[in-house]
Design a protein around this motif. Structure first.
Motif: not given
Length: 856
Positions: A73-81
């Motif tokens: 979830r951390i990685r996915d949110a930062l990648d989305t940004a």
């Protein structure tokens, strides 16, 4: 205990983040953003940014209660940004005090080093993909992650003592010093030496800062983190002390809602004082090109950060949040999609030419059976605008559906396949580019599939000596000595465990979860597979990479096992140590089980329920409901003006519940016929045909308020309640039974009153609102606002005319600060009148508010 556990974890995790993603720019991450008077600079060039808030990166509240977010979830949110073109993220990841999961549970308990694991990972991943971070260190508000009252509460002091009491200030500074000097085991850098952290913020929306407090703490921060910037700000306006404090680099202002004129005025004020201006929070619902384009063109606006971004859930769909400003990419509805596109355009203006990686891969997390048909869930991919589900047929992949599926469409039922099927999910980004496909998953005709990505131990039925650590794009379940995890599912047939490094693995099964027996497994290509033989429980046991002595002991234990053939053949190979420096452990476990409810016949008979056959005056397009059909996989709906259901006006398929509200419109005053058909893998069963008639359109207006029911001004004022956040406004009953609103506009810039109708009014079928207005005194805009079914709508008149005005319902829009929703005119619940503008006094007269009918 915490320190010993973290020390062992840190030593092993140190090598995990060794290789950044291919799209990272490590050189950019090694350079600090600096300040030149009222501007930020990177590599000698102005640095302006679009950004967002991801407040929960260190400690989350949105999935199963308060807990640490998964590495995915951390990685996915930062990648989305990053996929949105953003370059800065603001996160409360370090505002974590006052509970057992916090960085600082209490002064007496000391620091909880385990709480840094998610923070370390978020900083390391942001660094790898070239994002910068702004980190508030505490909070004005006492939310789940704590705030500055945790420092004053130690001494039984009121919250303002945070800014004055020497003991509290010393404790706060000790906390900050510890955080800034922490060495991140994933990067090898102390936080205060990592350019990824662009700025430290004293705290989120601190309301009581004084000039002395700012200067003292800024001096300390500058000493501990000399190459990083210092930010400060309170909630809805500019704190003058932040402009006067020489140690403050960035002044942060928040907006709910934002307006371009207000933002530009604030930016001018801040830059005139020689500080860098940022909009640290603004309502994502207000993100439009009309708002952001003029801000992109204003060099005084260094950055704007929306509130707030959430990524994909670990299983399927998105993580949800309920504050009204949740942002998902590419957007859950038309309004959110427009917000996302406006932010992407803003980011493109401030950071032109920034490359965006392709989306993917997704992960198929579950294949269930519904009436013998396959129902897929998948974990989404950052940057994906949609997905294509493909099936393997005769050695090639073919699409399983038309168009693109979205994250909001999971679980997805495959109505077009029977028998054994292999699936993969392909993400597609906003540019139409296909990303990396998920790993294929095969589901037998009578099989279900469950994939556990091991981001947590939550899917397991039991475990021991397991620590979840970040891996190279995945999580790793590392063994602390001899570890095991077990799963319980009826009729388990096969298990596949992904491994990294060279852990020693055994697979065991059990009928009752107590007596276990080892079964033969196969190894190869980083996988361990075994036949579970229909057992109800399976567990995987493994050690970490072992040296010669430990491997010899493992070999002896294995040889004592009653089924010694289950042992891996080469114990000595494990002595070679980790492969590629990776942590040894499990990376994923997939379980195949028997369909718990196989079907052998078409669905059972059932009946339509509503609208009931023969119903009259049905409003608009109704919600169709029916009784459940035993064995049904899904239902189809057909609605027609003809009794034989030919030439249907509404059709829907793939309905998995027993209710459906079509998106199409039915004609008023018309008789319709409808039928539901239940479908499963063995056939279909239709209901009886039912009929109903819709309500004709009204021909007369509906009175909303003619002000004739009020006896006096006191009764009127009790019904029309003043908004306490606005300026002064007083309702008066005037001769002729109208409402006069005497207002004095000042600091708030608006004033308004609201009436709530109980019960709600039914104004269905009308075209809009008609009312008589009159205004004297200071010029003011007039906003008419109403609520239907809990959803806000409003329309603003630049000037109130003297006379009758008609506003069609199509001319009303959701306010920027409110959520979206349908216009349900059967539940007209609230009516408000607002005036807004510059300082001054005036009078607005309102009379004869009606909902006027359709014309012709």
């Amino acid at each position: 205990m915490r320190s010993r556990t973290w020390a062992s974890l840190a030593a092993l995790v140190l090598a995990v983040f060794s290789a950044p993603p291919v799209h990272a720019d490590p050189s950019a991450s090694s350079r600090f953003v600096t300040r030149s008077e009222s501007r930020l600079v990177l590599d000698g060039r102005p640095f302006r940014f679009a950004g967002t808030n991801i407040y929960w990166l260190g400690l989350d509240e949105n999935v199963g209660g308060v807990g640490y977010p998964t590495f995915f979830r951390i990685r996915d949110a930062l990648d989305t940004a990053r996929a949105m073109g953003m370059t800065v993220v603001r996160s409360h990841m370090l505002a974590s005090t006052g509970n057992e999961l916090s960085i600082l549970p209490s002064k007496e308990a000391g620091f909880n080093e385990e709480a840094f694991a998610t923070v370390d990972y978020a900083i390391a991943h942001a660094r790898a993909i070239g994002l910068r971070l702004i980190l508030p260190l505490t909070d004005e508000w006492s939310y789940y992650h704590g705030g500055h009252r945790d420092f004053t509460g130690t001494y039984g002091l009121p919250s303002p003592a945070f800014y004055t009491d020497e003991r509290v200030i010393a404790d706060y500074q000790a906390y900050v010093r510890h955080v800034m000097h922490r060495v991140n085991p994933l990067t090898g850098l102390a936080y205060n030496a990592d350019p990824t952290i662009m700025a430290w913020e004293f705290g989120n929306e601190l309301e009581g800062m004084t000039l002395d407090w700012l200067n003292r703490n800024a001096a300390a921060f500058r000493q501990w983190a000399p190459r990083q910037l210092i930010a400060a700000g309170r909630r809805f306006d500019i704190d003058p002390d932040t402009l006067a404090a020489p140690g403050v680099d960035i002044v942060d202002v928040h907006y709910y809602p934002p307006a371009a004129e207000r933002v530009r005025a604030d930016a001018a004020t801040v830059t005139a004082a020689g500080k860098v201006y940022i909009g640290g929070e603004y309502a994502s619902t207000a993100a439009t090109k009309d708002l952001l384009t003029p801000l992109a063109e204003d060099p005084d606006v260094t950055g704007m950060l929306s509130w707030s971004l959430f990524g994909h859930h670990d299983r399927n769909g998105f993580v949800q949040h309920d504050d009204g400003f949740t942002l998902h990419f590419p957007g859950d509805d038309e309004r959110m999609r427009a917000s996302v596109e406006a932010q992407i355009a803003f980011a493109g203006h401030l950071s032109p030419g920034r490359s965006v990686p392709r989306a993917g891969p997704a992960l198929i997390t579950q294949v269930d059976k519904r009436g013998g048909l396959n129902e897929l869930r998948w974990r989404g991919a950052a940057g994906a605008s949609g997905y294509i589900v493909e099936r393997s047929a005769r050695g090639r992949w073919v699409r399983a559906h038309e168009g693109l599926l979205t994250d909001d469409r999971t679980p997805w039922l495959d109505a077009g396949a029977r028998g054994d099927v292999t699936y993969r999910v392909v993400p597609v980004d906003r540019l139409g580019r296909r990303g990396a496909a998920s790993e294929p998953v095969r589901a037998g005709a009578a099989q279900t599939v469950l994939t556990d990505p091991l981001e947590t131990t939550g899917l397991a039925s039991g475990h021991a000596n397991v620590t979840i650590v970040p891996g190279d794009g995945t999580a790793v379940a590392r063994a602390d000595g001899q570890a095991w995890m077990s799963w319980s599912r009826p009729g388990l047939q096969r298990v596949l465990a992904g491994v990294t490094g060279r852990p020693r693995v055994r697979v065991q099964v059990s009928d009752d979860g107590r007596a276990w027996r080892t079964v033969r497994h196969e190894t190869g290509d980083g996988q361990v597979t075994a036949d579970a033989g229909g057992a109800g429980h399976v567990r995987v046991l493994w050690n970490g990479d072992c040296g010669a002595t430990a491997c010899a002991a493992e070999r002896q234990a294995c040889e004592r096992d009653a089924e010694r053939q289950a042992c891996a053949p080469d114990a000595g190979a494990a002595a070679a140590g980790p492969v590629g420096g990776r942590v040894a452990g499990l990376t994923r476990v997939t379980l195949w089980s028997a369909d718990p409810a196989p079907v052998t016949a078409p669905p059972a008979s059932f009946a339509p329920l509503a609208p009931a056959s023969g119903a009259q005056d049905v409003l608009g397009t109704p919600a169709f409901t029916w009784g459940p059909a035993a064995g049904a996989a899904f239902y189809t709906l057909a609605v027609s003006e003809r009794a034989d259901l030919s030439d249907p006006v509404l059709q829907a398929t793939g309905i998995t519940g027993t209710a459906h509200t079509p998106s199409g419109e039915l004609e008023p005053g018309t008789t319709y016929h409808w039928r539901i058909t239940a479908v499963n893998a063995a056939g279909r069963t239709g209901s009886a045909v039912a009929s109903f008639s819709t309500r004709p359109l009204p021909t007369a207006p509906a009175v909303v308020d003619d002000f004739e029911t009020f006896a006096d001004s006191a009764q009127l004022a009790a019904a029309y309640v003043r908004n306490p956040g606005g300026d002064l406004i007083v309702p008066e009953l005037v001769p002729g039974q109208a409402m006069r609103l005497d207002y004095t506009l000042g600091g708030a810039g608006y004033a308004g009153v609201t009436r709530t109708f109980s019960p709600a009014l039914d104004v269905w079928g009308r075209q809009g609102l008609e009312l008589r207005l009159g205004r004297t005194g200071a010029p003011a805009k007039v906003t008419v606002q109403f609520v239907t079914g809990g959803v806000y709508f409003e329309h603003t008149l630049d000037a109130a005319p003297d006379g009758t005005v008609r506003i069609p319902f199509a001319g009303f829009a959701h306010p920027s600060w409110a959520g979206a929703g349908p216009l349900d005119l059967t539940r007209f619940e609230q009516l408000s009148f607002y005036v807004g503008g510059g300082p001054g006094t005036g009078t607005l007269t309102v009379d004869e508010v009606t909902a006027y009918p359709q014309e012709g």
